[in-house]
Scaffold this active site. Structure first.
Site, PDB file in Angstrom:
ATOM      1  CD  GLU A 126      60.262  22.477  22.491  1.00 11.51           C
ATOM      2  OE1 GLU A 126      59.164  22.953  22.809  1.00 11.51           O
ATOM      3  OE2 GLU A 126      61.339  23.089  22.595  1.00 11.51           O
ATOM      4  NE  ARG A 160      47.095  22.282  27.530  1.00  9.55           N
ATOM      5  CZ  ARG A 160      48.380  21.910  27.401  1.00  9.55           C
ATOM      6  NH1 ARG A 160      48.954  21.186  28.334  1.00  9.55           N
ATOM      7  NH2 ARG A 160      49.080  22.281  26.373  1.00  9.55           N
ATOM      8  CE  LYS A 214      57.099  19.097  27.081  1.00 11.84           C
ATOM      9  NZ  LYS A 214      57.478  18.756  25.710  1.00 11.84           N
TER      10      LYS A 214
HETATM   11  P1  ATP Z   1      53.832  21.059  28.390  1.00 14.96           P
HETATM   12  O1  ATP Z   1      52.923  22.243  28.337  1.00 14.96           O
HETATM   13  O2  ATP Z   1      53.416  20.017  29.356  1.00 14.96           O
HETATM   14  O3  ATP Z   1      55.250  21.419  28.543  1.00 14.96           O
HETATM   15  P2  ATP Z   1      53.843  20.969  25.582  1.00 14.96           P
HETATM   16  O4  ATP Z   1      52.510  21.249  24.985  1.00 14.96           O
HETATM   17  O5  ATP Z   1      54.830  22.053  25.580  1.00 14.96           O
HETATM   18  O6  ATP Z   1      53.647  20.346  27.013  1.00 14.96           O
HETATM   19  P3  ATP Z   1      54.772  19.405  23.397  1.00 14.96           P
HETATM   20  O7  ATP Z   1      55.920  18.492  23.384  1.00 14.96           O
HETATM   21  O8  ATP Z   1      54.842  20.651  22.624  1.00 14.96           O
HETATM   22  O9  ATP Z   1      54.487  19.718  24.925  1.00 14.96           O
HETATM   23  O10 ATP Z   1      53.414  18.628  23.057  1.00 14.96           O
HETATM   24  C1  ATP Z   1      53.282  17.645  22.078  1.00 14.96           C
HETATM   25  C2  ATP Z   1      51.826  17.442  21.799  1.00 14.96           C
HETATM   26  O11 ATP Z   1      51.140  16.998  22.964  1.00 14.96           O
HETATM   27  C3  ATP Z   1      51.144  18.728  21.359  1.00 14.96           C
HETATM   28  O12 ATP Z   1      50.331  18.441  20.244  1.00 14.96           O
HETATM   29  C4  ATP Z   1      50.328  19.132  22.551  1.00 14.96           C
HETATM   30  O13 ATP Z   1      49.182  19.829  22.158  1.00 14.96           O
HETATM   31  C5  ATP Z   1      50.003  17.782  23.188  1.00 14.96           C
HETATM   32  N1  ATP Z   1      49.768  17.927  24.619  1.00 14.96           N
HETATM   33  C6  ATP Z   1      50.611  18.446  25.539  1.00 14.96           C
HETATM   34  N2  ATP Z   1      50.045  18.467  26.762  1.00 14.96           N
HETATM   35  C7  ATP Z   1      48.800  17.928  26.621  1.00 14.96           C
HETATM   36  C8  ATP Z   1      47.703  17.675  27.509  1.00 14.96           C
HETATM   37  N3  ATP Z   1      47.779  17.978  28.810  1.00 14.96           N
HETATM   38  N4  ATP Z   1      46.589  17.095  27.003  1.00 14.96           N
HETATM   39  C9  ATP Z   1      46.506  16.786  25.701  1.00 14.96           C
HETATM   40  N5  ATP Z   1      47.493  17.001  24.814  1.00 14.96           N
HETATM   41  C10 ATP Z   1      48.626  17.577  25.250  1.00 14.96           C
HETATM   42 MG    MG Z   2      55.306  22.965  23.571  1.00 17.37          MG
END
Ligand code: ATP
Ligand code: MG
Length: 573
Positions: free
Chosen positions: A38, A281, A291
């Site tokens: 995102e 994760r 984030k």
């Molecule tokens: P955050 O929780 O840090 O804000 P998010 O999951 O909201 O991150 P996205 O931009 O939605 O961020 O994530 C893009 C991709 O990265 C998704 O497929 C998510 O599952 C993966 N992802 C995010 N954080 C991790 C992590 N700590 N380890 C592995 N994959 C991750």
């Molecule tokens: Mg997200």
């Protein structure tokens, strides 16, 4: 770009899963994955892990990985974030491929599918599979109930498709306020899986979208949008983190509906049913990864920006001097599992050190300078040192050497302790690449700190050992005062003082900020370092790995960031 390797550790369950589908002919000849960030922040090391899995699997199977900006939630998204995400993924060594939804191959904006998603929602309504609901958020939660007990149907559950269509179109037309109505899939209010109890698939949000402006005031929910995006792009394998495992039945439900509507992509005669699988994760010690919290640190000025070298963001790590290869190696070593765990920051640093030891040019820098005078030395000589003893092809360099030099304060002791083999009164030491000197005196300033070390040199030892064969144990680094260059050196350490800064909850993490995570010192470095390229990495001999700061470095005012220290007791298992 360095070689992207395929190691044994990448033989994980996701790989086996894909192998089976390929063997069974379910991919229509092409494995297609996607990385769906995102654009509401910069990507961090956790995302880097997902990037390595998504792009890595596509590469392994000769398929394609799409970069899809999951921009279905209008708040907080921006083009600045989008551009930086692209930069960071390329820097990590990956390139998206596939058709794409515009001019750029392999690149998609989920928001480009809003028209289609809307049409799909109308189709569901017409088929009696979705209905508009005007329960308040609290009522909705109360009706939904708890997993152990069936929920209660919304009073709107049996509204006619005609009436639902009317309400939904009015929602789209902006006739209602946020939260007044929503669209729900009609599935099963008694399901033990709470996500199956008529989940919300569209909601009203009167918020401008960063690309589409005010075209929409209703936006699809992730659980509805994601399977549609995957299906329409012809994605075969949709990998995400474990928290989505309980959403998988809903993902499959949406794919089934698309199948009924004849909307699944057909590739080489094979209907592509995207499938979702989940992996743990990545969590890392001594940092935070959400984030939201990273943004908070940026906006509160706790760090100097998203690319502050202490941040776990990809751009922060790049500026710190980490290499893409080391980050990929780290992700590979952490492996892909279904068990939540915390990875050790020391492992990441170990990977960086391993690579830089092989590749970084050696240079001399004195971080805590004390002047050394060689009383019987006149003129200038050129000392010679290899650029990297582990890489013969890197050649050697000549460094000017004269009567006055800078040495590190720690290399002189007035009353040398046991096992200290460097300089002290009447002691000899080798100045790296130059000659042996003997301390014949020293001076102190008003505070009692050593301010000058006096020496004489052994001319016969130039470029090697003492001519009479006497042993000199210690070798120290130095910088010539006449030609050395003053530089700012930023010594970075961990951003937090405890392995898990979230241990007392996400509102308490700031109390564990490490007040010593950045120390700036004024150093002297050998003359060639003034010509470093911003971003270039070096080993400062006996000191650590450093890189020229990509933003602040200039030949007139060089700035170096400490990437990692030279040594650590850590050894990978
Ligand atoms: P955050 O929780 O840090 O804000 P998010 O999951 O909201 O991150 P996205 O931009 O939605 O961020 O994530 C893009 C991709 O990265 C998704 O497929 C998510 O599952 C993966 N992802 C995010 N954080 C991790 C992590 N700590 N380890 C592995 N994959 C991750
Ligand atoms: Mg997200």
């Amino acid at each position: 770009m360095d070689e992207i390797k395929e190691s044994d550790t990448s033989r994980h369950f996701l790989r086996q899963w894909i192998e089976e589908d390929v063997a069974a002919g379910r991919t229509g000849g092409t494995v297609v994955t996607r990385f769906p960030p995102e654009p509401n922040g910069y990507i961090h090391i956790g995302h880097a892990k997902a990037v390595c899995v998504d792009f890595g699997m596509a590469r392994l199977f000769g398929g394609e990985c799409h970069l899809r900006l999951d921009d279905t939630n209008p708040t907080k998204e921006s083009d600045e974030y989008a551009e930086n995400i692209k930069n960071d993924i390329r820097w990590l060594g990956w390139q998206w491929s596939g058709a794409g939804d515009g001019k750029e191959p392999g690149f998609y904006n989920a928001s480009n599918m809003f028209d289609t998603m809307y049409a799909i929602a109308e189709n569901l309504i017409k088929a009696g599979q979705a209905y508009c609901c005007n329960l308040t958020q609290d009522e909705w939660k109360e009706y939904r109930g708890v997993p152990e007990k069936p929920g209660r149907p919304s009073p709107s559950r049996d509204t006619t498709p005609e009436r639902n269509l009317e309400i939904f179109r009015d929602m789209r037309a902006g006739k209602y306020a946020d939260g007044e109505w929503c669209l729900r899939a009609k599935i099963d209010m008694a399901s033990p899986n709470i996500h199956f109890r008529d989940p919300v698939i569209y909601r009203i949000r009167h918020v401008s979208h960063y690309h589409l402006g005010d075209k929409w005031c209703i936006y699809p929910m992730y659980d509805f949008a994601h399977p549609i995006e995957d299906a329409l792009e012809g994605v075969t394998h949709s990998m995400c983190t474990l928290e989505f495992e309980v959403h998988r039945p809903l993902y499959d439900w949406v794919v089934d509906r698309l199948d009924e509507m004849g909307m699944l992509v057909v590739r080489n005669g094979v209907k592509i049913r995207p499938q979702q699988r989940e992996f743990a994760r990545l969590n890392l010690t001594y940092t935070v990864m959400s984030k939201r919290l990273l943004l908070q640190m940026v906006t509160e000025g706790r760090v100097a920006g998203w690319d502050d070298p202490r941040m776990p963001t990809v751009c922060g790590m790049r500026r710190r001097g980490f290499t893409p290869g080391a980050i990929r190696e780290f992700c590979d070593r952490v492996g892909v599992t279904k068990v939540e765990s915390e990875s050790d920051t020391a492992l990441l640093e170990w990977c960086v050190r391993e690579e830089l030891n092989k590749t970084a040019l050696r240079r001399m820098a004195v971080l805590d300078p004390v002047k050394l005078v060689i009383e019987n030395f006149e003129g200038t000589r050129m000392a010679s040192k290899p650029n990297n003893p582990l890489d013969e092809a890197s050649g050697s360099r000549e460094i000017p050497f004269s009567r006055e030099l800078w040495i590190d304060r720690a290399d002189f002791q007035e009353n040398p302790e046991k096992k200290f083999f460097r300089l002290g009164p009447d002691r000899e030491v080798r100045l790296a690449g130059a000659c042996i000197v003997k301390c014949v005196g020293y001076e102190k300033d008003a505070d009692g700190k050593v301010s000058l070390v006096r020496c004489t040199w052994d001319e016969g030892s130039w470029g090697g050992n003492a001519p009479d064969g006497r042993k000199v144990k210690g070798t120290i680094h130095w910088v010539d005062c006449a030609t050395g260059v003053k530089a700012e050196v930023r010594l970075y350490d961990r951003l937090f003082t405890v392995p898990n800064p979230m241990q007392d909850g996400s509102d308490q993490f700031l109390k564990y900020l490490n007040p010593e995570s950045l120390k700036t010192v004024s150093a002297y470095v050998e003359p060639s370092l003034a010509a470093a390229e911003p971003g270039e990495r070096f080993q400062f001999e006996r000191t650590g790995y450093f890189c020229a700061d990509a933003k602040d470095f200039s030949a007139a005012a060089p700035v170096f960031n400490r990437t990692v220290t030279l040594k650590d007791s850590y050894k990978p298992a």
